[in-house]
Structure formats: structure tokens, C-alpha cells
Design an enzyme around this catalytic site. Structure first.
Site, PDB file in Angstrom:
ATOM      1  N   SER A  45       0.852  -1.190   0.000  1.00 42.58           N
ATOM      2  CA  SER A  45       0.000   0.000   0.000  1.00 42.58           C
ATOM      3  C   SER A  45       0.887   1.239   0.000  1.00 42.58           C
ATOM      4  O   SER A  45       2.105   1.150   0.159  1.00 42.58           O
ATOM      5  CB  SER A  45      -0.916   0.008   1.224  1.00 42.58           C
ATOM      6  OG  SER A  45      -0.170   0.382   2.360  1.00 42.58           O
ATOM      7  N   LYS A  46       0.257   2.368  -0.174  1.00 37.99           N
ATOM      8  CA  LYS A  46       0.958   3.654  -0.252  1.00 37.99           C
ATOM      9  C   LYS A  46       1.902   3.869   0.921  1.00 37.99           C
ATOM     10  O   LYS A  46       2.912   4.554   0.798  1.00 37.99           O
ATOM     11  CB  LYS A  46      -0.069   4.799  -0.266  1.00 37.99           C
ATOM     12  CG  LYS A  46      -0.766   4.931  -1.598  1.00 37.99           C
ATOM     13  CD  LYS A  46      -0.027   5.931  -2.489  1.00 37.99           C
ATOM     14  CE  LYS A  46      -0.619   5.941  -3.882  1.00 37.99           C
ATOM     15  NZ  LYS A  46       0.380   6.217  -4.900  1.00 37.99           N
ATOM     16  N   ARG A  47       1.513   3.294   2.070  1.00 38.03           N
ATOM     17  CA  ARG A  47       2.337   3.586   3.239  1.00 38.03           C
ATOM     18  C   ARG A  47       3.706   2.914   3.164  1.00 38.03           C
ATOM     19  O   ARG A  47       4.638   3.298   3.865  1.00 38.03           O
ATOM     20  CB  ARG A  47       1.548   3.252   4.520  1.00 38.03           C
ATOM     21  CG  ARG A  47       1.855   2.011   5.238  1.00 38.03           C
ATOM     22  CD  ARG A  47       0.747   1.605   6.183  1.00 38.03           C
ATOM     23  NE  ARG A  47       0.295   0.285   5.795  1.00 38.03           N
ATOM     24  CZ  ARG A  47       0.967  -0.824   6.055  1.00 38.03           C
ATOM     25  NH1 ARG A  47       2.085  -0.776   6.738  1.00 38.03           N
ATOM     26  NH2 ARG A  47       0.530  -1.988   5.658  1.00 38.03           N
ATOM     27  N   GLY A  79       5.478   3.071   0.420  1.00 40.58           N
ATOM     28  CA  GLY A  79       6.249   3.866  -0.538  1.00 40.58           C
ATOM     29  C   GLY A  79       5.494   3.905  -1.855  1.00 40.58           C
ATOM     30  O   GLY A  79       4.289   3.651  -1.883  1.00 40.58           O
TER      31      GLY A  79
END
Ligand code: GLU
Length: 467
Positions: free
Chosen positions: A242-244, A246
């Protein structure tokens, strides 16, 4: 097209950007086809009119193009093929492998509620499955597939092995809605069949769909393609990416300035292995890539490894190709393009900067000495090296450089001498030289910089700094 020709495809839904997982799926399909003299096709699954946008399609094409994944023929729009999908639904009716279902949404909801209340399977069983056409009302109908109710459906998957799905868990899915629009499940099969797709390589989030899709192949008497469902990519911590973690978009990696060849190499190894092969060219990857090498466990994104791989590719790339890609990066990043003089100097500098950089911004930073022009503005860190003493040394150095022959050996002799005369090691002398020549403290070797920019420019920069 010979019967044995491999045909693969990438079939993204244009609802956002090109995800790194999608990029890898496309790459696997591309490698598989290109390594076998086959075809790689691109189909945009744009049947969901609410969520599909032309911008998303453009972003997907841009991401694939950057990755160097070229497709054969025209891009196919799934939505454009809706009449063909409907035609096949009617052929299924004619073959008796589908039926008209007149159940209303209310009736279906009531069936489910009742089944749930009884605690039994809520798989809808249409009363129209075996109904006598004489009893058909004059009302809208959906076309449902007559799915087998007993037994099992076997998916022979090249990655997952044999996957068994109990048929009683699958309903008679709708293939054509009462408004005449095809369902996604039908569209995928019809398109893959018509496009001659022989191998379906895609994320294992579609494994459950494969069972239903295989029933459509069977219902039409069509050959089932080879299935290969690849595990999704996870973050470094083993959780779903996920975006978290990177960057998740291919475009983001392009914007960060990773070389496409390095990205291809890294993504090829992400969930696929061939002996101990780690760093390889795209041509080598085409030859090696196979379905047997795809792992069953989700691959984890490893940013360090990505950087390493990209660093290798930067240094492996022929200068002309490197320069070309650097210029494409500058344009894509909206940065100023190179002047003719910068391009010339940079080509001469590549040998001493390309094995240190993992991204294009790093390469540009290392090559700053070749791209910048007088007066050289020293950054804060390097400016510290230009104190009065150092400036004096630079001043005493310039007359000796006037008469030097411009070779590494000659320059080394002069600089070693000068350092000794001032009772310092060469390392100490190098700092003000770096500041004067590049305005930076981390640079290629002083000799390399002097050789690249040449005698006149070197002397001019040293005189500027000494003044
Ligand atoms: N359109 C689907 C997706 O973007 C892929 C379907 C397929 O590969 O069969 O997830």
C-alpha cells in the site's frame, strides 16, 4: 498465426494509474510472449463506464511505454466489443448452456433472505433454469449460464497447481443483463477467445474468477487457455502493498528517475527466479523467463535491491542509450533540456559518473561539474574547503597546469608534488579542488573532472576560486 504461437495479454481496468503490480503482470506477459516469438496484446477493460476514464487509459499506456513493453496491434477496448459479447450470450442460449431468467431483483433478494434465514447456501437458484418456454412471460430477462450443480471445477494453474472449486458454491451467473449489457465475466472470456489468447498470466486475485470463466469456455466449447495466477506483491513487512510502504505507481518510479532497464530487471525478479540470476539484460530475461520460475509465495518489495539493480543497469548501459534516457527523464520531469555543449561534456563525463548513480537525479548530481558553467557556485559544504590557505594553494597551482600535458599521469604528478610542497596529503588538496571545479564535495575523482572539462576550463575555474 501458427497454432502453436503464444499469445498473451495485459488487460487492465482503466480506473487509476498503472500499479507496480500491474506493471509486473504486463512485464511477465510481455517476456513470456517475446521470448517465444509470440504476441503480446493489450486490452483495456473499460466496461465499467462509471469508473473508467480516458486519463487512466493514458496513464497505463504511458507507464507501459516507459517500461518498454510494446504491444502488438491496436489497443482493444472491451466496451467496444459489447455487441459481440451479447452475441455469444445468445449463442450460449442456442447451445442450451444458458437460459433466460425472468426473476426480478426483488425475487432474488427474497430467495437470498430466505436461504440465509435457513442457514443454507445463499447461492441463487433460478426457477427458470429448466422452465418450459411456453411459460415464459413477456418481460425482460437476463441470460444466465447453466452451470454444473454437482461435482467440481478444476483449474490447472501453472503457478498454483490444481485448484478445485466445488460447483455447488457457484451460482448460475448472469452473462447478459436484462438491459442487454454483458457482464465482466463473459466479456473477459469472449475477448480472450477472440484475441486468440493462449496464456492468461495475471494476479491471483482473479483465481476465483478463473473457475467461472472456465465454465464459459466449456459452455461455448472453446479451448481453455493456460492459466498462471501470480501472487500479489507485498510490502517489505509482508503485508499487502500500500501507499504507506512507498511508491506504488509505475509513474512514480519513472519520476524518481530509475532507469527502465533496471526497473524491468527488478520487476522480473520480483516473484520469479531462475537459478541465481540476479542482474540480467532484457534480452537475457526474454530467453530465461518461464512460468515454472514463478513463486507461490507473495514477493516482497525491497527498495534497496531495486536501487542496487538500477545502479548495475546504469553502469551497464551504453553511453548513447544512457544519454537518451536521461534526456527523456528531463523532459518527463519538466526540467530544462540539455544544451549542445552540456550534452557533449556529459557524454565525455559518463564514464566517471555512471557507475555511481542509481537514478537519473543522482547521475545529474554526480555530473554537476560537467553540466554547470562558470562562475561555479560552491554549495555550503564544499565552500568550507575554500579558505584563504586553500585559495593560495590553488593560485600557486595554476601556472604549473598551464604547461602540463593533459593526461592523468601528468596531472597526478603535479598534484602530488603540490600537496607535498604544502606538507599535506593529496586528500586534503582534493577538497578545495572539488569545490573549485564542481562546487560540490562529493564528485568523481579530481583527475577525471579535469580531463573531462579540459585544460582551459580547469585553469579558469581554479583562477575563479583563487580570486
Ligand atoms: N481487468 C482486470 C484487472 O485490472 C484483469 C482481468 C484479467 O487479467 O483477466 O484486474
Amino acid at each position: 498465426m501458427s497454432a502453436a504461437q503464444v499469445v498473451t495479454r495485459f488487460a487492465p481496468s482503466p480506473t487509476g494509474y498503472l500499479h507496480i503490480g500491474g506493471g509486473r503482470t504486463a512485464l511477465f506477459n510481455w517476456l513470456y510472449a517475446r521470448g517465444r516469438g509470440g504476441k503480446f496484446l493489450l486490452r483495456i477493460e473499460d466496461t465499467d463506464r462509471e469508473r473508467s476514464t480516458p486519463e487512466a487509459t493514458a496513464a497505463i499506456l504511458k507507464g507501459l511505454t516507459w517500461l518498454g513493453l510494446d504491444w502488438d496491434g491496436e489497443v482493444v477496448s472491451q466496451f467496444d466489443r459489447k455487441d459481440r459479447h451479447a452475441e455469444v450470450a445468445h449463442q450460449m442460449l442456442a447451445r442450451g448452456t444458458a437460459y433466460k431468467c425472468f426473476s426480478t431483483p426483488e425475487e432474488i433478494a427474497a430467495f437470498r433472505a430466505e436461504a440465509e434465514a435457513r442457514g443454507s447456501y445463499a447461492v441463487f437458484q433460478s426457477p427458470w433454469r429448466d422452465a418450459d418456454p411456453a411459460t415464459f412471460p413477456d418481460a425482460p430477462f437476463a441470460i444466465r449460464m447453466k452451470a454444473p450443480r454437482e461435482g467440481e471445477t478444476l483449474i490447472r494453474d501453472e503457478v498454483q497447481g490444481i485448484v478445485t472449486i466445488k460447483n455447488e458454491t457457484l451460482d448460475d451467473m448472469i452473462v447478459l443483463r436484462s438491459d442487454g449489457t454483458p457482464t465482466y465475466m463473459l466479456a473477459v472470456v469472449v475477448d480472450d477467445h477472440d484475441m486468440g489468447v493462449t496464456h492468461v498470466i495475471r494476479g491471483d486475485d482473479h483465481l476465483n474468477n478463473a473457475a467461472r470463466q472456465q465454465m464459459v469456455y466449456d459452455a461455448m466449447g472453446w479451448a481453455v487457455p493456460v492459466w498462471a495466477h501470480i501472487p500479489l506483491i507485498h510490502g517489505p513487512d509482508g503485508k499487502k502493498l500500500s501507499k504507506r510502504h512507498g511508491a506504488t505507481g509505475v509513474e512514480e518510479y519513472q519520476a524518481m528517475g530509475y532507469p527502465a532497464a533496471g526497473m524491468r530487471n527488478y520487476l522480473t525478479r520480483l516473484g520469479w527466479a531462475h537459478g541465481d540470476a540476479e542482474i540480467f539484460s532484457t534480452d537475457e530475461a526474454k530467453k530465461m523467463f518461464n512460468l515454472e520460475g514463478i513463486g507461490r509465495a507473495p514477493a516482497r518489495l525491497d527498495f534497496k535491491k531495486l536501487e542496487n539493480t538500477c545502479g548495475h543497469h546504469m553502469s551497464m548501459m551504453p553511453d548513447a542509450a544512457l544519454l537518451h534516457e536521461l534526456e527523456r527523464f528531463l523532459t518527463a520531469a519538466g526540467r530544462p533540456t540539455l544544451t549542445g555543449a552540456q550534452r557533449d561534456l556529459l557524454s565525455r563525463a559518463l564514464y566517471c559518473v555512471k557507475d555511481r548513480a542509481k537514478t537519473f537525479p543522482e547521475l545529474i548530481e554526480k555530473a554537476h561539474f560537467a553540466l554547470t558553467s562558470r562562475p561555479i557556485v560552491a554549495d555550503d559544504a564544499s565552500a568550507k574547503a575554500l579558505d584563504a590557505v586553500s585559495r593560495g594553494i590553488l593560485k600557486s597551482l595554476t601556472p604549473r597546469l598551464q604547461n602540463a600535458s593533459w593526461t592523468k599521469d601528468a596531472l597526478e604528478a603535479i598534484l602530488t608534488d603540490v600537496a607535498a610542497e604544502h606538507g599535506m596529503g593529496f586528500g586534503k588538496l582534493a577538497q578545495p579542488l572539488r569545490a573549485a571545479l564542481a562546487g560540490r564535495s562529493a564528485t568523481p575523482s579530481v583527475y577525471d573532472m579535469m580531463l573531462v572539462i579540459g585544460q582551459d576550463e580547469t585553469i579558469a575555474r581554479l583562477e575563479d576560486a583563487a580570486a
